[in-house]
Design an enzyme around this catalytic site. Structure first.
Site, short mmCIF file in Angstrom:
data_model
loop_
_atom_site.label_atom_id
_atom_site.label_comp_id
_atom_site.label_asym_id
_atom_site.label_seq_id
_atom_site.Cartn_x
_atom_site.Cartn_y
_atom_site.Cartn_z
N ASP A 19 3.12 0.88 6.71
CA ASP A 19 2.61 -0.49 6.77
C ASP A 19 3.05 -1.22 8.04
O ASP A 19 4.03 -0.85 8.70
CB ASP A 19 3.10 -1.30 5.57
CG ASP A 19 2.42 -0.89 4.28
OD1 ASP A 19 1.68 0.12 4.27
OD2 ASP A 19 2.63 -1.57 3.26
N ASP A 20 2.33 -2.32 8.33
CA ASP A 20 2.74 -3.37 9.27
C ASP A 20 2.59 -3.02 10.74
O ASP A 20 3.18 -3.66 11.60
CB ASP A 20 4.19 -3.81 9.03
CG ASP A 20 4.38 -4.46 7.68
OD1 ASP A 20 3.38 -4.68 6.97
OD2 ASP A 20 5.55 -4.73 7.32
N HIS A 38 -4.46 -4.24 6.00
CA HIS A 38 -3.25 -4.86 5.46
C HIS A 38 -3.25 -6.38 5.70
O HIS A 38 -2.20 -7.00 5.75
CB HIS A 38 -2.02 -4.21 6.10
CG HIS A 38 -0.72 -4.48 5.42
ND1 HIS A 38 -0.56 -4.43 4.05
CD2 HIS A 38 0.51 -4.81 5.91
CE1 HIS A 38 0.69 -4.69 3.74
NE2 HIS A 38 1.36 -4.94 4.85
N HIS A 68 -0.67 -10.94 7.67
CA HIS A 68 0.41 -10.57 6.76
C HIS A 68 0.94 -11.78 6.00
O HIS A 68 2.12 -12.14 6.07
CB HIS A 68 1.55 -9.87 7.49
CG HIS A 68 2.42 -9.04 6.57
ND1 HIS A 68 3.28 -9.59 5.66
CD2 HIS A 68 2.52 -7.70 6.42
CE1 HIS A 68 3.89 -8.64 4.99
NE2 HIS A 68 3.44 -7.47 5.43
N HIS A 96 7.31 2.17 6.61
CA HIS A 96 6.91 1.24 7.65
C HIS A 96 7.09 1.88 9.03
O HIS A 96 7.82 2.86 9.18
CB HIS A 96 7.74 -0.04 7.59
CG HIS A 96 7.48 -0.86 6.37
ND1 HIS A 96 8.05 -0.57 5.15
CD2 HIS A 96 6.69 -1.95 6.16
CE1 HIS A 96 7.63 -1.44 4.25
NE2 HIS A 96 6.80 -2.29 4.83
#
Length: 302
Positions: free
Chosen positions: A117-118, A169, A173, A269
């Protein structure tokens, strides 16, 4: 993102269920909100989860427990602009966010899904992850934020060129479970558009930041041809500030293996210590007889 964990006790899950992915620009994660789900063999149907972020974002704030359950809702027909997956589908996601074979006779198969993620954040952290995936002939979903894609389109192209899957995603965020429908449409739709403009195809997987969702999030994701998922095995790589890389590496491996079960949907991540741990982690999983699901073989329902 934080964890919707499987393979943990209820008490263990609740203990970490309030740490989420907030952090700073140097990649040191700071806790935010976490999932509140059973961590036994897999999370209970309809259990809520909160997801971590491994870095700060323009509008990010500490994340409380999500306002609505992120469990999948019935999926309406996708919009005409959604790009369907192609190829043979051999897996599906169940209500606990595990990845299971479509063929029930294959239930003994030991598989995991790898997710990050991210990103995309930095070549120095992304390239080692991609290199390790190549070494192990493994595919993963990279759940990206739109503002990061805007800053580093070349990194998104690298992910796609290396045969990995790009997921949505949200753009900034933020906790979508607290947003209205108009905001959610923008957060999801802008990622679909910028990813398509950058690599020529739209994502088919969606993970909400901090696992925060409401009915509008589920509906709008489905309207965009996206399969909603959180995770069922959290690496906790976002909760490790102030420790040495080698200690973080072992902690990531321990966290994943402690929750390990067939179908584990593993949350990680794009972080330096995760990149450092990945080769040993994948080697450990292979040693336990696990193989890695190619996201392109997962049925999305669209």
């Amino acid at each position: 993102m934080l964890k919707n964990v499987a393979g943990w006790s209820v008490v263990g899950a609740l203990a970490v269920a309030l740490a989420a992915c907030g952090g700073n620009g140097d990649g040191n994660a700071s806790p935010s909100a976490v999932p509140t789900v059973s961590q036994t063999s897999s999370p209970a149907a309809g259990a809520s989860s909160a997801a971590p972020t491994a870095d700060s974002t323009p509008s990010e704030s500490p994340s409380p427990t999500p306002s609505a359950s992120p469990s999948p809702s019935p999926s309406p027909s996708p919009s005409a602009s959604a790009t369907p997956q192609t190829g043979a589908k051999t897996y599906k996601m169940n209500k606990n966010y595990d990845i299971v074979p479509l063929d029930k006779t294959a239930n003994s198969e030991k598989v995991v899904l790898l997710t990050f993620d991210d990103g995309p954040k930095d070549e120095k952290t992304l390239k080692p992850i991609l290199d390790t995936l190549d070494k192990h002939h493994a595919k993963a979903i990279f759940f990206v934020n739109g503002y990061r894609v805007k800053a580093h389109p070349e990194l998104l192209k690298e992910i796609a060129q290396r045969g990995q899957t790009v997921g949505n995603h949200s753009y900034e965020h933020i906790q979508l479970g607290k947003e209205n429908a108009e905001s959610i449409k923008a957060q999801i739709g802008k990622v679909q558009d910028i990813v398509e403009a950058t690599i020529g195809k739209r994502p088919v997987f969606f993970r909400p930041p901090n696992a925060s969702a409401n009915d509008d999030v589920h509906k709008i994701a489905a309207d965009n041809g996206l399969l909603f998922m959180t995770w069922s095995n959290g690496s906790l790589d976002w909760t490790m500030p102030g420790t040495k890389i080698k200690d973080k590496t072992q902690a990531i491996i321990d966290n994943v293996t402690d929750q390990l079960h067939s179908g584990s949907n593993i949350l990680m991540h794009e972080l330096a210590w995760t990149a450092a741990a990945l080769d040993q982690l994948l080697t450990t999983l292979e040693g336990k007889g696990y193989t890695f699901v190619d996201p392109s073989t997962i049925e999305t329902g669209f």
